[in-house]
Design an enzyme around this catalytic site. Structure first.
Site, PDB file in Angstrom:
ATOM      1  N   SER A 250       1.069  -1.581  -0.156  1.00  0.00           N
ATOM      2  CA  SER A 250      -0.038   0.632   0.281  1.00  0.00           C
ATOM      3  C   SER A 250       0.872   1.104  -0.259  1.00  0.00           C
ATOM      4  CB  SER A 250      -1.207   0.531   0.968  1.00  0.00           C
ATOM      5  OG  SER A 250      -0.375   0.498   2.427  1.00  0.00           O
ATOM      6  N   LYS A 251       0.228   2.089  -0.016  1.00  0.00           N
ATOM      7  CA  LYS A 251       0.695   3.600  -0.315  1.00  0.00           C
ATOM      8  C   LYS A 251       1.765   3.843   1.272  1.00  0.00           C
ATOM      9  CE  LYS A 251      -2.407   6.349  -2.545  1.00  0.00           C
ATOM     10  NZ  LYS A 251      -3.316   7.354  -2.357  1.00  0.00           N
ATOM     11  N   ARG A 252       1.772   3.261   2.466  1.00  0.00           N
ATOM     12  CA  ARG A 252       2.704   3.211   3.265  1.00  0.00           C
ATOM     13  C   ARG A 252       3.947   2.625   3.203  1.00  0.00           C
ATOM     14  NH1 ARG A 252       2.342  -0.739   6.782  1.00  0.00           N
ATOM     15  NH2 ARG A 252       1.061  -1.783   5.027  1.00  0.00           N
ATOM     16  N   GLY A 254       5.681   2.991   0.440  1.00  0.00           N
ATOM     17  CA  GLY A 254       6.087   4.473  -0.654  1.00  0.00           C
ATOM     18  C   GLY A 254       5.260   3.928  -1.696  1.00  0.00           C
TER      19      GLY A 254
END
Ligand code: GLU
Length: 482
Positions: A250-252, A254
């Protein structure tokens, strides 16, 4: 029922795959890998690749997302023979098939109220039964089609659906697990699984390669295809990509969107290579050209376990491609970053020269663009640490000497530049570094650069002389200030 092919379904084409993203967001790396596998499988088998935009979810689909998907596919070089097709433009066709299914008794109208359905579900739950429509309306003919209704597919009651997934092997689901799926809503719109079925049929799809999150849809889709007398494609459900911490990517973690990787300075060749290896391999080989991927790829060899994304490995591959691809090709991608970082490339060396000079040092094109600024622009200040270390009064003499020799140099070329640096060191009886380091800081503004002679050749005579002068003045001013 008649298949309505959307294009000339060439009978000689034995494999036709598709990528069918829903345009509810950017194309993420998981989707890109699915697209790549579908594309490769088609290419490997001299087949065709279809792009279909599954935009029936009007609330969540956006034009922007569609464009982002098309841009990502173009950037990755995943071209399609047919499409893009938009499901929202095919409602007439879906409804035509539904009407025919109603006529043939393959589907039926359901007039049940929400309340009835809820009561039914509660009852079933109470009896510990799987919630399932009880076919009340299949037998109740008291209603008129002008009344609000949905259309349900008459799913087989008995037996089970068995399919041989190319990645996961045999999968069997009992029909008793499956409901009579709603294929048309009260508002007249066809539902997702149904659209997919009609599309795969009309588009002559032979192999459906998609994310594992669609496994549950497959038996439903197979049952409808069977009812339509349509061929059943080979299915392959590809596993998820996880972050390096084992959690869903996920965006977490990067970057996740394909275009973000472009923005971060990755080459499409590197990203494709990285993605193909996530879950597939060919011996010990790590680096694959696109041609090699096409030659060796087989969907049956794709691993069923989830793979973890490893940015270091992607960086390693990217660096490899920066060095190994023809400089012209890398330069064409670098041009985007130069523009992005607002560096006017008309004011300096050809980008191919930058690629050759900086390739060893830069793992991404973003880094390369940033590191190349001094080839195109003058700078007002030297990097503080580098200046402190190398632009000291002791460097005034070597820089003054090198300047006077450079002013007389006829050929502003690496070989001759190298000689000048050497001669200056010999003449002043000091080490090369005592000339080279201040000179490097003077002409580049920084303490690190590719080999100094090549760097100076690329920066050019006029700029170099002016910058050395600037450095000498800087040192003199500093000496006076003390
Ligand atoms: N539209 C679906 C998605 O984006 C893919 C459906 C399919 O491949 O059958 O997840």
């Amino acid at each position: 029922m008649e298949i309505k092919s959307l294009f000339n379904l060439d009978p000689n084409v034995k494999v036709r795959t598709r990528f069918a993203p829903s345009p509810t967001g950017y194309l993420h790396v998981g989707g890109a890998r699915t697209a790549l596998y579908s594309w490769l499988y088609a290419k490997h088998n001299q087949g065709e690749f279809v792009l279909r935009i599954e935009d029936t979810d009007l609330e969540r689909s956006t034009q922007e997302a569609t464009e982002a998907i098309l841009d990502s596919m173009a950037w990755l070089g995943l071209s399609w023979e047919h499409g893009p097709y938009y499901q929202t433009k095919r409602f007439d066709r879906y409804n035509e098939v539904i009407d025919q299914m109603l006529e043939q008794g393959l589907a039926y109208r359901c007039y049940c109220s929400k309340e009835r359905l809820e009561a039914l579900r509660e009852e079933q739950e109470k009896n510990k039964e799987k919630p399932r429509y009880d076919r009340h309306c299949l037998h109740d003919h008291s209603h008129d089609p002008s009344e609000p209704h949905v259309v349900r597919f008459k799913n087989p009651m008995e037996g089970s659906v068995i399919f041989d997934d190319a990645v996961r092997g045999k999968i069997e689901i009992s029909n008793s697990e499956l409901d009579d799926l709603i294929i048309r809503r009260t508002d007249g719109s066809p539902t997702y699984n149904f659209c997919v079925v009609v599309d795969d049929w009309d588009m002559g799809i032979t192999h459906v390669i998609r994310g594992e999150d669609h496994i549950n849809n497959t038996p439903r889709q197979i049952n409808i295809l069977k009812a339509l007398n349509a061929p059943i494609p080979q299915y392959a459900h590809v596993s998820m990509i996880l972050g390096d911490d084992g959690q869903k990517l996920s965006k977490r973690h990067g970057a996740v969107s394909v275009m973000q990787y472009r923005d971060e300075g990755f080459l499409p060749e590197a990203l494709l290579n990285y993605l193909v290896r996530l879950g597939w391999g060919h011996g010990d080989q790590e680096v694959f050209s696109v041609d090699e991927m096409v030659e060796y790829f087989d969907i049956h060899q794709v691993s069923r376990s989830a793979s973890a994304f490893n940015t270091d490995k992607l960086l390693w591959l990217n660096h490899n491609y920066i060095r190994e691809l023809p400089a012209e090709q890398v330069a064409s991608y670098l041009a985007w970053h130069m523009q992005d970082q607002q560096i006017n490339t008309e004011n300096g060396p050809a980008l191919t020269e930058i690629v050759r000079a900086l390739g060893e040092r830069c793992k991404t094109l973003k880094e390369m663009a940033a590191a190349s600024r001094y080839f195109y622009e003058d700078f007002a200040e030297f990097e503080e640490a580098a200046a402190k270390k190398h632009l000291k009064s002791a460097a005034i003499a070597p820089l003054t000497e090198v300047l006077s020799q450079l002013e007389q140099l006829e050929n502003w070329q690496a070989h001759d530049l190298h000689q000048v640096i050497e001669q200056t060191a010999t003449k002043l009886d000091i080490g090369m570094g005592k000339v080279g380091m201040p000179l490097r800081v003077a002409v580049t503004g920084a303490g690190q650069s590719p080999s100094l002679d090549i760097t100076m050749e690329l920066i050019g005579r006029v700029r170099c002389l002016a910058r050395i002068q600037q450095a000498i003045e800087f040192m003199k001013n500093k000496a006076e200030a003390v």
